[in-house]
Every structure is written in structure tokens, then in C-alpha cells.
Design a protein around this motif. Structure first.
Motif, PDB file in Angstrom:
ATOM      1  N   ASP A  49       0.810  -1.225   0.000  1.00  0.00           N
ATOM      2  CA  ASP A  49       0.000   0.000   0.000  1.00  0.00           C
ATOM      3  C   ASP A  49       0.840   1.271   0.000  1.00  0.00           C
ATOM      4  OD1 ASP A  49      -2.280  -1.508  -0.014  1.00  0.00           O
ATOM      5  OD2 ASP A  49      -2.720  -1.262   2.128  1.00  0.00           O
ATOM      6  N   SER A  50       1.972   1.268   0.681  1.00  0.00           N
ATOM      7  CA  SER A  50       2.744   2.504   0.797  1.00  0.00           C
ATOM      8  C   SER A  50       4.230   2.333   0.515  1.00  0.00           C
ATOM      9  CB  SER A  50       2.560   3.097   2.198  1.00  0.00           C
ATOM     10  OG  SER A  50       2.919   2.150   3.194  1.00  0.00           O
ATOM     11  N   GLY A  51       4.678   1.134   0.230  1.00  0.00           N
ATOM     12  CA  GLY A  51       6.092   0.915  -0.044  1.00  0.00           C
ATOM     13  C   GLY A  51       6.439   1.151  -1.501  1.00  0.00           C
ATOM     14  N   PRO A  53      12.905  -4.697  -0.779  1.00  0.00           N
ATOM     15  CA  PRO A  53      12.511  -3.868   0.360  1.00  0.00           C
ATOM     16  C   PRO A  53      11.822  -4.699   1.442  1.00  0.00           C
ATOM     17  CG  PRO A  53      11.875  -2.836  -1.711  1.00  0.00           C
ATOM     18  CD  PRO A  53      12.307  -4.222  -2.043  1.00  0.00           C
ATOM     19  N   PRO A  54      11.890  -4.255   2.692  1.00  0.00           N
ATOM     20  CA  PRO A  54      11.230  -4.972   3.787  1.00  0.00           C
ATOM     21  C   PRO A  54       9.747  -5.189   3.492  1.00  0.00           C
ATOM     22  CG  PRO A  54      12.672  -3.282   4.662  1.00  0.00           C
ATOM     23  CD  PRO A  54      12.632  -3.073   3.183  1.00  0.00           C
ATOM     24  N   GLY A  55       9.274  -6.363   3.819  1.00  0.00           N
ATOM     25  CA  GLY A  55       7.857  -6.676   3.658  1.00  0.00           C
ATOM     26  C   GLY A  55       7.471  -7.185   2.288  1.00  0.00           C
ATOM     27  N   VAL A  56       8.362  -7.116   1.314  1.00  0.00           N
ATOM     28  CA  VAL A  56       8.009  -7.555  -0.034  1.00  0.00           C
ATOM     29  C   VAL A  56       7.921  -9.075  -0.101  1.00  0.00           C
ATOM     30  CG1 VAL A  56       8.811  -7.636  -2.430  1.00  0.00           C
ATOM     31  CG2 VAL A  56       8.870  -5.494  -1.162  1.00  0.00           C
ATOM     32  N   LEU A  57       8.860  -9.769   0.539  1.00  0.00           N
ATOM     33  CA  LEU A  57       8.795 -11.231   0.627  1.00  0.00           C
ATOM     34  C   LEU A  57       8.974 -11.639   2.082  1.00  0.00           C
ATOM     35  CD1 LEU A  57       8.588 -14.063  -0.500  1.00  0.00           C
ATOM     36  CD2 LEU A  57      11.040 -13.986  -1.010  1.00  0.00           C
ATOM     37  N   ASN A  58       7.919 -12.189   2.652  1.00  0.00           N
ATOM     38  CA  ASN A  58       7.919 -12.679   4.025  1.00  0.00           C
ATOM     39  C   ASN A  58       7.738 -14.187   3.999  1.00  0.00           C
ATOM     40  OD1 ASN A  58       7.405  -9.810   5.367  1.00  0.00           O
ATOM     41  ND2 ASN A  58       5.947 -10.045   3.694  1.00  0.00           N
ATOM     42  N   VAL A  59       8.465 -14.892   4.871  1.00  0.00           N
ATOM     43  CA  VAL A  59       8.379 -16.355   4.907  1.00  0.00           C
ATOM     44  C   VAL A  59       8.115 -16.782   6.344  1.00  0.00           C
ATOM     45  CG1 VAL A  59       9.480 -18.526   4.286  1.00  0.00           C
ATOM     46  CG2 VAL A  59      10.080 -16.438   3.035  1.00  0.00           C
ATOM     47  N   VAL A  60       7.084 -17.606   6.536  1.00  0.00           N
ATOM     48  CA  VAL A  60       6.721 -18.067   7.872  1.00  0.00           C
ATOM     49  C   VAL A  60       6.639 -19.586   7.897  1.00  0.00           C
ATOM     50  CG1 VAL A  60       5.514 -15.982   8.619  1.00  0.00           C
ATOM     51  CG2 VAL A  60       4.284 -17.694   7.311  1.00  0.00           C
ATOM     52  N   ALA A  71       5.140  -8.914 -11.050  1.00  0.00           N
ATOM     53  CA  ALA A  71       3.904  -8.167 -11.305  1.00  0.00           C
ATOM     54  C   ALA A  71       3.747  -6.964 -10.382  1.00  0.00           C
ATOM     55  CB  ALA A  71       2.702  -9.089 -11.137  1.00  0.00           C
ATOM     56  N   GLY A  72       4.549  -6.890  -9.307  1.00  0.00           N
ATOM     57  CA  GLY A  72       4.446  -5.781  -8.367  1.00  0.00           C
ATOM     58  C   GLY A  72       3.715  -6.127  -7.089  1.00  0.00           C
ATOM     59  N   CYS A  73       3.398  -7.403  -6.888  1.00  0.00           N
ATOM     60  CA  CYS A  73       2.734  -7.825  -5.658  1.00  0.00           C
ATOM     61  C   CYS A  73       3.756  -7.998  -4.530  1.00  0.00           C
ATOM     62  CB  CYS A  73       2.020  -9.160  -5.880  1.00  0.00           C
ATOM     63  SG  CYS A  73       0.674  -9.082  -7.081  1.00  0.00           S
ATOM     64  N   THR A  74       3.247  -8.091  -3.324  1.00  0.00           N
ATOM     65  CA  THR A  74       4.053  -8.500  -2.175  1.00  0.00           C
ATOM     66  C   THR A  74       3.562  -9.876  -1.737  1.00  0.00           C
ATOM     67  OG1 THR A  74       2.574  -7.333  -0.650  1.00  0.00           O
ATOM     68  CG2 THR A  74       4.516  -6.147  -1.468  1.00  0.00           C
ATOM     69  N   VAL A  75       4.402 -10.620  -1.015  1.00  0.00           N
ATOM     70  CA  VAL A  75       4.142 -12.049  -0.820  1.00  0.00           C
ATOM     71  C   VAL A  75       4.365 -12.464   0.630  1.00  0.00           C
ATOM     72  CG1 VAL A  75       4.817 -14.391  -1.525  1.00  0.00           C
ATOM     73  CG2 VAL A  75       4.867 -12.527  -3.212  1.00  0.00           C
ATOM     74  N   VAL A  76       3.488 -13.329   1.109  1.00  0.00           N
ATOM     75  CA  VAL A  76       3.721 -14.111   2.330  1.00  0.00           C
ATOM     76  C   VAL A  76       3.795 -15.561   1.893  1.00  0.00           C
ATOM     77  CG1 VAL A  76       2.873 -14.813   4.585  1.00  0.00           C
ATOM     78  CG2 VAL A  76       2.508 -12.464   3.787  1.00  0.00           C
ATOM     79  N   LEU A  77       4.967 -16.161   2.041  1.00  0.00           N
ATOM     80  CA  LEU A  77       5.205 -17.542   1.634  1.00  0.00           C
ATOM     81  C   LEU A  77       5.159 -18.446   2.856  1.00  0.00           C
ATOM     82  CD1 LEU A  77       6.199 -19.745  -0.412  1.00  0.00           C
ATOM     83  CD2 LEU A  77       8.536 -18.974   0.109  1.00  0.00           C
ATOM     84  N   LYS A  78       4.312 -19.490   2.796  1.00  0.00           N
ATOM     85  CA  LYS A  78       4.305 -20.497   3.847  1.00  0.00           C
ATOM     86  C   LYS A  78       4.709 -21.838   3.248  1.00  0.00           C
ATOM     87  CE  LYS A  78       1.673 -23.524   5.508  1.00  0.00           C
ATOM     88  NZ  LYS A  78       2.696 -24.523   5.950  1.00  0.00           N
ATOM     89  N   PRO A  79       5.934 -22.277   3.535  1.00  0.00           N
ATOM     90  CA  PRO A  79       6.355 -23.594   3.058  1.00  0.00           C
ATOM     91  C   PRO A  79       5.735 -24.699   3.906  1.00  0.00           C
ATOM     92  CG  PRO A  79       8.076 -22.624   4.410  1.00  0.00           C
ATOM     93  CD  PRO A  79       6.989 -21.591   4.294  1.00  0.00           C
ATOM     94  N   SER A  80       5.859 -25.928   3.422  1.00  0.00           N
ATOM     95  CA  SER A  80       5.418 -27.079   4.207  1.00  0.00           C
ATOM     96  C   SER A  80       6.203 -27.159   5.508  1.00  0.00           C
ATOM     97  CB  SER A  80       5.623 -28.363   3.402  1.00  0.00           C
ATOM     98  OG  SER A  80       5.518 -29.506   4.234  1.00  0.00           O
ATOM     99  N   GLU A  81       5.548 -27.662   6.542  1.00  0.00           N
ATOM    100  CA  GLU A  81       6.242 -27.880   7.809  1.00  0.00           C
ATOM    101  C   GLU A  81       7.311 -28.969   7.688  1.00  0.00           C
ATOM    102  OE1 GLU A  81       2.205 -30.048   8.088  1.00  0.00           O
ATOM    103  OE2 GLU A  81       3.045 -28.249   7.152  1.00  0.00           O
ATOM    104  N   GLU A 102      -2.704  -4.392 -13.534  1.00  0.00           N
ATOM    105  CA  GLU A 102      -2.159  -3.863 -12.298  1.00  0.00           C
ATOM    106  C   GLU A 102      -1.918  -4.988 -11.290  1.00  0.00           C
ATOM    107  OE1 GLU A 102      -4.696  -0.778 -10.891  1.00  0.00           O
ATOM    108  OE2 GLU A 102      -4.427   0.459 -12.688  1.00  0.00           O
ATOM    109  N   PRO A 103      -0.931  -4.810 -10.406  1.00  0.00           N
ATOM    110  CA  PRO A 103      -0.675  -5.856  -9.408  1.00  0.00           C
ATOM    111  C   PRO A 103      -1.883  -6.089  -8.519  1.00  0.00           C
ATOM    112  CG  PRO A 103       0.561  -3.853  -8.903  1.00  0.00           C
ATOM    113  CD  PRO A 103      -0.002  -3.676 -10.273  1.00  0.00           C
ATOM    114  N   ALA A 104      -2.125  -7.367  -8.192  1.00  0.00           N
ATOM    115  CA  ALA A 104      -3.349  -7.741  -7.478  1.00  0.00           C
ATOM    116  C   ALA A 104      -3.298  -7.408  -6.000  1.00  0.00           C
ATOM    117  CB  ALA A 104      -3.620  -9.226  -7.663  1.00  0.00           C
ATOM    118  N   GLY A 105      -2.092  -7.279  -5.405  1.00  0.00           N
ATOM    119  CA  GLY A 105      -2.011  -6.929  -3.991  1.00  0.00           C
ATOM    120  C   GLY A 105      -1.124  -7.881  -3.224  1.00  0.00           C
TER     121      GLY A 105
END
Length: 496
Positions: free
Chosen positions: A70-72, A212-219, A183-193, A155-158
């Protein structure tokens, strides 16, 4: 890499610093204290403590991705600049290729030579390909009335939630993350446990490369908790999932119960591999059939687990496949001489054994394998297994086993072959071996599968899309078509 010995691979593996911390908003996050022990299928030993995401950690990761979108700067960068940053990620992945390959091999059991030569090659190629594609896309300006100007922009989907499985933990992550970022989206990636460490390292390396921070997050975390939280999250705009059909249904329900986010699914398969008497090289067809089902321990959604052979050549082809199965070396994933490594977990090995037992009970004939091996290693190893005399109604022919188990079925004419091939709820991939061009075209059109290989198997590159029909899912990974999942079309009408 080709001259690295077994002992040297083991030494390098033991020197790895394996971190199980989440990677959120550009920094490592140990989470709220919950963690689980990741065990290697190679020898049953603990690899690392992995932070176990709950609702709070998913909320943090999604909030970081939301702010970055939204603001990055990421969605507002020129596409060429996004592309250059993806190319920098690819360069760093190449520099750390060995570390990533070892991590994959240790956490899910595949041979390190395959992890290095196939999995990492695919990951690096994917980031390079989408990096090069990022500024090659065009918008539209349809011809309208002379007093108006119409623009159609993509446009990027979000915020994208990406949930990926353990069998190709980096390849499949790359297939989703790279086009979403392009595409310009940011991502939260959750791999298999079962395979979180390589994905968590990917997130750190992407930040190190300059994302940039927050563009690719992995949990890290399991599906029923972390995956569900991501699927239900109202600030996730798109959910991309590869995994089982049963779990895919859950994500569709999560979408309906939350914000109607778009859900793209690549699900299971029970792929038919049809060999006709006029195949250009029966020995090559048999060799490819054996390679296809035993590669990656059979843990592939596209694995050609149903071998459909004309009755006139069935015994010849089956014998050739069995001979190759018996020659395969099952062994330590860190041994360069290993052909087939360990199954991902002891629980998964037990599920595959259950399918084998059911096949015997239902009357199929065991021609090779069928049992555990390397029992003293502490790992989860299974012999390459071949059944023939498999009927189309048997569980072996209907259900996805996701292991090194091949079912041989026979047919007497082409119409029967197509009926058998399509007699499944899945439609991910199929193959046909023939020398007749007309047959190749007609059968390829008749097969209900997202990919049909003719006189080969598992061939292709980033230029072609990948995905399924029927209960194998929707949407496409790879190629420029993957961007359709991560973009929205906007019409702007200007009255002149």
C-alpha cells in the motif's frame, strides 16, 4: 560440484547453520515461542527448531506485506527496476546454490545431486526469467469510437499468500514468488512444515539481494493453523497453493468464508503414460517410464504412476521397467552415487506402504520392490516398486500414492487407452509414445490433462505454462500466463 565425494558432502552438510526463524518485514523473527523439531528423513536426526507460526505471526507477516504494497516502493517501481532486483536475487541464489541444495536434501530427502542440478537450477532460472520478463509486458488500447480513448491496464493484485509443498520446496516457491514479485505484488510464503528451512533461507537471501522490507515474508508452520490463518486472512488478496486436492478444497472454503480472495490451485495427479506398439524406441520409453516414477522418490504430482501399455508389448515393456527398478541405488541423499533418496517422513512412508499392502490384497502382482530398505540408517527408505495386473478399479490405479510405486495396466486398442487414461478425477499431465503424427495429435487432444508429453516425459521450460484440469486444479504456473494470477485488469474510458 560433480567431483564432490560422499564424505565431503556430509562434512559440508554438518557445517550448515540451519535457522528456523520466520523472515518477516526484512528481519528474522523467532516468533512467539512456539516451535517444532524438524527431523531429517535421511537419518531420523533433528535438524533444527523451527518457529511455528500461529495467528499472531501470520498477522504480522500479512501486515508487513500490506504496508509494503500500500505505501512501499515495490509496486511503484518501474518494471525494469523490479526486474533488475529479481536478477540480483538470482545471482545471490547462484552464489549460495550449494547451501540451498544441501538444505533441501537434508530436510526432504532428495539426492543432493538432484537438489543442486535440478531443483536449484529451476529456482535460479525462474527468477532470471521473470526478471527479464518484468518490463516486456504491454497494456492495451482497443480501437473505439473516434471521440473516446480506451485503456486496459494490468495492475498488481495486492498481497499474495503462497503455500507450497515439500517435494520441490524451492522450485514451486519460485514458480509462485517470482511472477508475483515481477507483477508488483508482495508475498507471504508459507512452506510445508516438512521443508521450511530452504524457503526461510530464500527469504533471507531475497532481502540480502535488496528486496525492500515486507516484499517477501516467509513463515514456518503447519497447514491446519498457519495455512488456515493465511487462507482466511482478509488482507490477503490472492492465494496460490500447490498440494493435495483435499487441502485445496479447504482453501476454496477459506476464500468463501473471508474476503472472496482469488484462489489458484495446483493439486494432485495420477498421470497416465501410454506406450503404443509403434513407439519410436520401446527401450527408451521403458527407461523414461522408470525414471519418471522413481525420480524424486516418486514424490511428484506429475509422476507417471499409471503405465498404460498395449497388451502386445506389455510384458516386454514391464520387464524392461522392472530391470531398471532393480538396478536403482537407494541410499544416503548426500551420496553422489544415490539414485533415489529417502521419503520425506516416516508417516509418509507408512502411507505409501499402506497403498502397497492394499494393492496386494486387491490382486495386483508385485514385480519389484515393495518393502523398506536401509533399515539401520534411521531414515525412511523404500525400494522402487512395480505392480502389474492392475485393474482400473483398484486403489493403485485410482489414488495418488506420491511415492515410488508404479502400476501397469494394459489395453487392446487406442479408444480403450484413452478411456483408461481419462478415468480419473485428476488431469494434471499425461504422455504418449507413438511414431504416428496423426495419432499423436488426436490422442493429445483427447487426453484431459494440462500437459501432454509425446515421446518424452517431464520436458519443458519457462516459456510454457504448467497446471491441471479437473480436480488437479486451475490457473497456471510458469510462462507469461502465470502473471494472470497476480494481476487485475482495469479499464479506463476517456471521453475526448
Amino acid at each position: 560440484m560433480t567431483d564432490v565425494t560422499h564424505e565431503e558432502w556430509v562434512r559440508r552438510a554438518m557445517s550448515l547453520d540451519l535457522s528456523g526463524a520466520h523472515h518477516i518485514d526484512g528481519t528474522d523473527d523467532p516468533g512467539g515461542g512456539a516451535a517444532f523439531t524438524l527431523v531429517s528423513p535421511r537419518d531420523g536426526r533433528a535438524l533444527a527448531q523451527v518457529a511455528d507460526a500461529g495467528q499472531a505471526e501470520i498477522d504480522l507477516a500479512v501486515a508487513a506485506a500490506r504496508r509494503a504494497f500500500d505505501s512501499g516502493p515495490w509496486p511503484r517501481l518501474a518494471p525494469a527496476e523490479r526486474g533488475r532486483m529479481l536478477l540480483r536475487v538470482a545471482e545471490l541464489l547462484e552464489e549460495r546454490r550449494e547451501e540451498l541444495a544441501l538444505t533441501v536434501s537434508l530436510e526432504m530427502g532428495k539426492a543432493v545431486t538432484d537438489a543442486y542440478g535440478i531443483e536449484l537450477r529451476a529456482l535460479i532460472t525462474t527468477f532470471r526469467w521473470y526478471g527479464q520478463l518484468a518490463d516486456k509486458l504491454t497494456d492495451e488500447s482497443p480501437h473505439t469510437a473516434p471521440d473516446a480513448l480506451a485503456l486496459v491496464t494490468r495492475e498488481p493484485a495486492g498481497v499474495v499468500g503462497a503455500v507450497v509443498p515439500w517435494n520441490f520446496p524451492l522450485t514451486l516457491a519460485g514458480w509462485k514468488v517470482a511472477p508475483a514479485l515481477a507483477a508488483g505484488c508482495t508475498v507471504v510464503l508459507k512452506p510445508s512444515e516438512n521443508s521450511p528451512l530452504s524457503a526461510l533461507l530464500l527469504g533471507r537471501l531475497a532481502t540480502e539481494a535488496g528486496l525492500p522490507p515486507g516484499v517477501l515474508n516467509v513463515v514456518g508452520g503447519d497447514g491446519p493453523v498457519a495455512g488456515r490463518a493465511l487462507g482466511l486472512h482478509p488482507d490477503v488478496d490472492v492465494l496460490a497453493f500447490t498440494g493435495s486436492t483435499a487441502v485445496g478444497r479447504h482453501f476454496l472454503r477459506y476464500s468463501a468464508d473471508s474476503n472472496l480472495k482469488r484462489v489458484w490451485l495446483e493439486l494432485g495427479g495420477k498421470s497416465p503414460n501410454i506406450i503404443l506398439p509403434d513407439a519410436p524406441d520401446l527401450e527408451q520409453a521403458a527407461a523414461t517410464a522408470a525414471w519418471g516414477i522413481f525420480f524424486n522418490q516418486g514424490e511428484m504430482c506429475t509422476a507417471p504412476s499409471r503405465l498404460l501399455v498395449h497388451s502386445s508389448i506389455a510384458e516386454q515393456v514391464t520387464e524392461a521397467v522392472v530391470a531398471r527398478a532393480r538396478k536403482l541405488r537407494v541410499g544416503d541423499p548426500l551420496d553422489p552415487a544415490t539414485d533415489m533418496g529417502a521419503l520425506v517422513t516416516e508417516a509418509h512412508l507408512s502411507r505409501v506402504e499402506d497403498h502397497i499392502a492394499t494393492g496386494l490384497d486387491e490382486g495386483a502382482r508385485l514385480r519389484a520392490g515393495g518393502g523398506r530398505t536401509l533399515s539401520g540408517s534411521g531414515g525412511s527408505f523404500l525400494e522402487p516398486t512395480v505392480f502389474d495386473r492392475v485393474g482400473p478399479g483398484m486403489r493403485l490405479a485410482r489414488e495418488e500414492i506420491f511415492g515410488p510405486v508404479l502400476s501397469v495396466l494394459t489395453f487392446d486398442d487406442l479408444d480403450e487407452a484413452v478411456r483408461l487414461a481419462n478415468a480419473t478425477e485428476y488431469g494434471l499431465a499425461a504422455a504418449l509414445w507413438t511414431s504416428d503424427l496423426s495419432t499423436a495429435h488426436k490422442v493429445s487432444r483427447a487426453l484431459r490433462a494440462g500437459t501432454v508429453w509425446v515421446n518424452c516425459y517431464e520436458e519443458g521450460d519457462l516459456t510454457v505454462p504448467f497446471g491441471g484440469m479437473k480436480q488437479s486444479g486451475n490457473g497456471r504456473d510458469k510462462s507469461a500466463h502465470a502473471l494472470e494470477k497476480y494481476t487485475e485488469l482495469k479499464t479506463t474510458w476517456i471521453q475526448l
